[in-house]
Design an enzyme around this catalytic site. Sequence first.
Site, PDB file in Angstrom:
ATOM      1  N   LYS A  11      16.548  74.272  10.074  1.00 15.25           N
ATOM      2  CA  LYS A  11      16.181  75.472   9.302  1.00 15.25           C
ATOM      3  C   LYS A  11      14.936  76.159   9.883  1.00 15.25           C
ATOM      4  O   LYS A  11      14.236  75.594  10.745  1.00 15.25           O
ATOM      5  CB  LYS A  11      15.968  75.056   7.844  1.00 15.25           C
ATOM      6  CG  LYS A  11      17.243  74.548   7.158  1.00 15.25           C
ATOM      7  CD  LYS A  11      16.988  74.245   5.684  1.00 15.25           C
ATOM      8  CE  LYS A  11      18.249  73.763   4.984  1.00 15.25           C
ATOM      9  NZ  LYS A  11      18.015  73.535   3.534  1.00 15.25           N
ATOM     10  N   TYR A  51      25.770  79.979   1.514  1.00 15.07           N
ATOM     11  CA  TYR A  51      25.257  79.344   0.294  1.00 15.07           C
ATOM     12  C   TYR A  51      25.893  79.905  -0.980  1.00 15.07           C
ATOM     13  O   TYR A  51      25.330  79.753  -2.062  1.00 15.07           O
ATOM     14  CB  TYR A  51      23.736  79.476   0.239  1.00 15.07           C
ATOM     15  CG  TYR A  51      23.015  78.449   1.094  1.00 15.07           C
ATOM     16  CD1 TYR A  51      23.161  77.080   0.849  1.00 15.07           C
ATOM     17  CD2 TYR A  51      22.182  78.834   2.137  1.00 15.07           C
ATOM     18  CE1 TYR A  51      22.503  76.132   1.613  1.00 15.07           C
ATOM     19  CE2 TYR A  51      21.514  77.890   2.915  1.00 15.07           C
ATOM     20  CZ  TYR A  51      21.676  76.541   2.642  1.00 15.07           C
ATOM     21  OH  TYR A  51      21.024  75.590   3.394  1.00 15.07           O
ATOM     22  N   ASN A 114      13.051  72.508   3.721  1.00 10.20           N
ATOM     23  CA  ASN A 114      13.284  71.080   3.937  1.00 10.20           C
ATOM     24  C   ASN A 114      13.985  70.763   5.273  1.00 10.20           C
ATOM     25  O   ASN A 114      14.666  69.758   5.402  1.00 10.20           O
ATOM     26  CB  ASN A 114      14.007  70.463   2.741  1.00 10.20           C
ATOM     27  CG  ASN A 114      15.369  71.068   2.498  1.00 10.20           C
ATOM     28  OD1 ASN A 114      15.802  71.936   3.241  1.00 10.20           O
ATOM     29  ND2 ASN A 114      16.054  70.589   1.479  1.00 10.20           N
ATOM     30  N   HIS A 117      19.928  71.084   7.047  1.00 16.77           N
ATOM     31  CA  HIS A 117      21.111  71.102   6.185  1.00 16.77           C
ATOM     32  C   HIS A 117      22.165  70.206   6.814  1.00 16.77           C
ATOM     33  O   HIS A 117      22.314  70.187   8.037  1.00 16.77           O
ATOM     34  CB  HIS A 117      21.697  72.518   6.070  1.00 16.77           C
ATOM     35  CG  HIS A 117      23.109  72.508   5.560  1.00 16.77           C
ATOM     36  ND1 HIS A 117      23.407  72.398   4.224  1.00 16.77           N
ATOM     37  CD2 HIS A 117      24.303  72.507   6.208  1.00 16.77           C
ATOM     38  CE1 HIS A 117      24.724  72.351   4.080  1.00 16.77           C
ATOM     39  NE2 HIS A 117      25.294  72.418   5.276  1.00 16.77           N
ATOM     40  N   GLU A 128      32.320  74.962   7.096  1.00 21.13           N
ATOM     41  CA  GLU A 128      31.017  75.393   7.625  1.00 21.13           C
ATOM     42  C   GLU A 128      31.053  75.499   9.156  1.00 21.13           C
ATOM     43  O   GLU A 128      30.514  76.445   9.730  1.00 21.13           O
ATOM     44  CB  GLU A 128      29.928  74.424   7.159  1.00 21.13           C
ATOM     45  CG  GLU A 128      29.682  74.507   5.652  1.00 21.13           C
ATOM     46  CD  GLU A 128      28.755  73.438   5.099  1.00 21.13           C
ATOM     47  OE1 GLU A 128      28.533  73.435   3.881  1.00 21.13           O
ATOM     48  OE2 GLU A 128      28.255  72.603   5.880  1.00 21.13           O
TER      49      GLU A 128
END
Length: 140
Positions: A11, A51, A114, A117, A128
């Site tokens: 990320k 998302y 964080n 993913h 995905e």
Amino acid sequence: MAIERTFSILKPDATARNLTGAINAVIEKSGLRIVAQKRIHMSRREAETFYAVHKERPFFGELVDFMISGPVVVQVLEGEGAVLRYREIMGATNPESAADGTIRKLYAKSIGENSVHGSDSQDNAKIEIAQFFSGNEIVG
Ligand SMILES: Nc1ncnc2c1ncn2[C@@H]1O[C@H](COP(=O)(O)OP(=O)(O)OP(=O)(O)O)[C@@H](O)[C@H]1O
């Protein structure tokens, strides 16, 4: 256990801190193989599509803004039980609850920022992966 593929994102908080190599080292040490990888800047539409399952959650706007705040590295990881294996080495969503040695314990800044993913099921992994990679970009 069967050889599987899972989808991973490093990320924007990870790319901003130049941590992509450090995180890839944890991934490779776990036995997972990086069989596809590219650095992209997601569009708002791509992030919202990715998302969509969270669109009713209070943090959805914040999550999309964060995911498009800088470059990300999208990856396909391959190995035995790859979906579960990657979830294990990522650690809990909130780094404060993540186990020692996990990517989020080592590197995540907060529950939102964080660092990584990983798909939560084989079905979602397929969806995905198909959102970001064509078949000939994945070299096992
Ligand atoms: N309370 C929150 N505040 C801000 N962002 C959050 C919060 N909860 C989750 N998120 C963000 O939304 C993402 C998806 O949430 P989810 O509950 O599916 O976590 P996850 O399955 O551990 O993460 P991911 O789907 O990214 O692998 C989290 O990784 C995090 O970036």
